[in-house]
Scaffold this active site. Structure first.
Site, PDB file in Angstrom:
ATOM      1  N   VAL A  86      37.525 -15.033 -51.252  1.00  0.00           N
ATOM      2  CA  VAL A  86      36.895 -15.126 -52.562  1.00  0.00           C
ATOM      3  C   VAL A  86      35.884 -13.988 -52.649  1.00  0.00           C
ATOM      4  O   VAL A  86      35.171 -13.709 -51.684  1.00  0.00           O
ATOM      5  CB  VAL A  86      36.176 -16.484 -52.748  1.00  0.00           C
ATOM      6  N   GLU A  87      35.829 -13.339 -53.791  1.00  0.00           N
ATOM      7  CA  GLU A  87      34.824 -12.304 -54.044  1.00  0.00           C
ATOM      8  C   GLU A  87      33.979 -12.746 -55.222  1.00  0.00           C
ATOM      9  O   GLU A  87      34.486 -13.276 -56.199  1.00  0.00           O
ATOM     10  CB  GLU A  87      35.491 -10.968 -54.406  1.00  0.00           C
ATOM     11  N   ILE A  88      32.676 -12.531 -55.102  1.00  0.00           N
ATOM     12  CA  ILE A  88      31.755 -12.703 -56.222  1.00  0.00           C
ATOM     13  C   ILE A  88      31.122 -11.333 -56.435  1.00  0.00           C
ATOM     14  O   ILE A  88      30.684 -10.689 -55.481  1.00  0.00           O
ATOM     15  CB  ILE A  88      30.651 -13.742 -55.928  1.00  0.00           C
ATOM     16  N   PHE A 124      35.339 -13.343 -58.888  1.00  0.00           N
ATOM     17  CA  PHE A 124      34.614 -13.950 -59.994  1.00  0.00           C
ATOM     18  C   PHE A 124      33.381 -13.119 -60.318  1.00  0.00           C
ATOM     19  O   PHE A 124      32.683 -12.652 -59.423  1.00  0.00           O
ATOM     20  CB  PHE A 124      34.161 -15.379 -59.642  1.00  0.00           C
TER      21      PHE A 124
END
Length: 171
Positions: free
Chosen positions: A130-132, A86
């Site tokens: 999850v990657e930000i 994201f």
């Protein structure tokens, strides 16, 4: 598939990502309170437990896994693992919030041609990555084509016909 240039299936956007989970409550809480998704109505004709959430233009479909021992538990945060990513407004703000929430994460810095991109990686309750990131700084340059753009839907730039080969490209 010969001659499938462009958009052979006439795709328009990513609709949803489906994730199996061992606890609907924990996963709904994570996707709602950490990533900002909102629960939405799910078709009543499904004969299995699950939940749908929506946010940031995509859906997350949670599927309750009745046999939780079949889901491998991941503990190591490995940025090279499968993940969804994201874009964020402020990487510093995200990092501060993850720390406040007690969520363990790994931070990486990517540099390409003097452009720096920050990435934060962490797991959902079932170990899915999850990657930000602030990846909109990095241009997306087709290997062959007419257009250069960033990950952002803004900032479209056209270029002359060119071929870009990434540093790690192996034909």
């Amino acid at each position: 598939m010969k001659g499938n240039n462009g958009n052979p299936l006439a795709l328009t956007s990513l609709n949803h990502i489906s994730r199996v989970c061992t606890s609907l409550e924990e996963s709904i809480d994570f996707y709602k309170n950490v990533l900002g998704f909102i629960p939405v109505r799910r078709p009543t004709s499904f004969n299995f437990n699950g939940a749908w959430l929506f946010g940031h233009g995509i859906g997350i479909h949670l599927l309750l896994l009745e046999e939780s021992e079949k889901l491998p538990k991941k503990t190591e945060i490995n940025p090279k693992d499968n993940h969804m990513s994201f874009q964020c407004e402020s990487i510093d703000g995200v990092e501060k919030k993850l720390t406040e929430m007690g969520i363990e994460y790994v931070k990486q810095l990517v540099e390409e041609g003097g452009i720096y991109v920050d990435q934060l990686f962490f797991h959902d309750p079932d170990g899915f990555m999850v990657e930000i990131c602030n990846c909109d700084k990095l241009p997306i340059i087709p290997l062959v084509g007419e257009m250069t753009r960033s990950c952002s839907t803004h900032n479209l730039h056209t270029t002359s016909q060119m071929e870009y080969v990434p540093l790690n490209y192996i034909p």
